[in-house]
Design a protein around this motif. Structure first.
Motif: not given
Length: 307
Positions: A33-36, A53-57, A212-214, A217-221
């Motif tokens: 939902s964050i990164e299609p 790698k992404t579970i924490s965020d 949430m926006e931060i 962005t962090k998760v998407s990158l």
């Protein structure tokens, strides 16, 4: 009861992130939902690597989103209650103002027409005195009572009628005098308190929204990096042929193609080969269309060439 974010792994001998089965599936949906472009299999070797790698965020994002939703619901409730309070205060202020104007109009009548005020207030006393005098002069108790009652009723009706007529004519004067009077100071204090709560709630919501926006962005990158550079490193690593990603493509190739070497026609010692070599075209390593069946001899002689 909420699922714990960590669990003890006997295999690893330590606590590890609880990203198994349904939990990993949930966070994969959240990541998508964050990164299609995160359309990988979360249970594959590479999928597990990305989720790790992404579970924490993602967990922080989920918790922040829950708090954001709670504060939004709380804000909606507070706004509704403030509206109800304002309506009630408006009615209460109107009630207080009408009572004050009515009282002030009565005071004006008493000041300007004391005789009318006295007649309205002392009708019973005047009726009693009249009845006593009638009894003294005529010595008839029954008639004295009727005189008392008639006098009391007549004076009460007359006094109230005259008083109310004069009071109505002084309503406008009373309104002018009380025009700038404050009848809702205590009510407005409560309203201001509620408005301050709403303002602070709105600030909290905005803070959660920014957080949430931060995190988005962090998760998407991070996901984009993992889906690009890290994926190439993973494909080029020695663990690639042991991964579930490659095993899945291998099974599909065996089911899709005839079990015969496309080079020499051998039916023995078959293997799945990359038409475009994995070392030169890692981006094609997990494409079914880039696979073919070769025997071990032909596969060894082919090396990194394309045919």
């Amino acid at each position: 009861m909420a699922q714990k974010p960590y669990r003890f792994s006997k295999k690893a001998g330590r606590y590890i992130p609880n990203t198994q089965s349904g939990n990993r599936k949930f966070y994969h949906k959240l990541l998508a939902s964050i990164e299609p472009y995160a359309d990988f299999d979360p249970n594959s070797t590479y999928g597990k690597h990305i989720m790790k790698k992404t579970i924490s965020d993602l967990r922080k994002y989920k918790l922040t989103n829950e708090e954001y939703s709670e504060h939004k619901n709380s804000l909606a409730t507070k706004i509704k209650r403030l509206k109800e309070l304002q309506d009630n205060n408006k009615r209460e202020e109107g009630f207080r103002r009408r009572n004050a104007i009515n009282k002030r109009a009565s005071e004006i009548v008493q000041q300007k027409n004391p005789l009318v005020a006295f007649l309205k207030k002392r009708a019973f006393l005047i009726a009693v005195i009249t009845g006593i005098f009638f009894h003294v002069f005529f010595n008839e108790i029954q008639k004295s009572i009727w005189v008392f009652l008639g006098c009391w009723v007549s004076l009460s009706i007359l006094g109230n009628w005259i008083f109310n007529r004069i009071k109505k004519s002084n309503f406008f004067l009373a309104q002018i005098e009380l025009k700038h009077s404050d009848f809702d100071q205590d009510l407005r204090t409560l309203e201001l308190s509620k408005k301050e709560e709403i303002r602070l709630n709105e600030i909290e919501i905005e803070n959660f929204k920014n957080q949430m926006e931060i995190l988005r962005t962090k998760v998407s990158l991070k996901a984009q990096d993992l889906l690009n550079e890290d994926k190439l490193k993973f494909i080029l690593s020695e663990q690639f042929y042991n991964s579930t990603d490659w095993k899945k493509i291998r099974v599909q190739a065996l089911l899709s193609f005839e079990n015969v070497c496309v080079n020499c026609g051998s039916l023995e010692n078959l293997a799945i080969d990359h038409i475009y070599p994995r070392s030169k075209f890692p981006e094609k390593a997990l494409e079914l269309s880039n696979t073919q069946i070769l025997c071990l001899k032909c596969n060894s002689s082919k090396g990194n060439r394309m045919y």
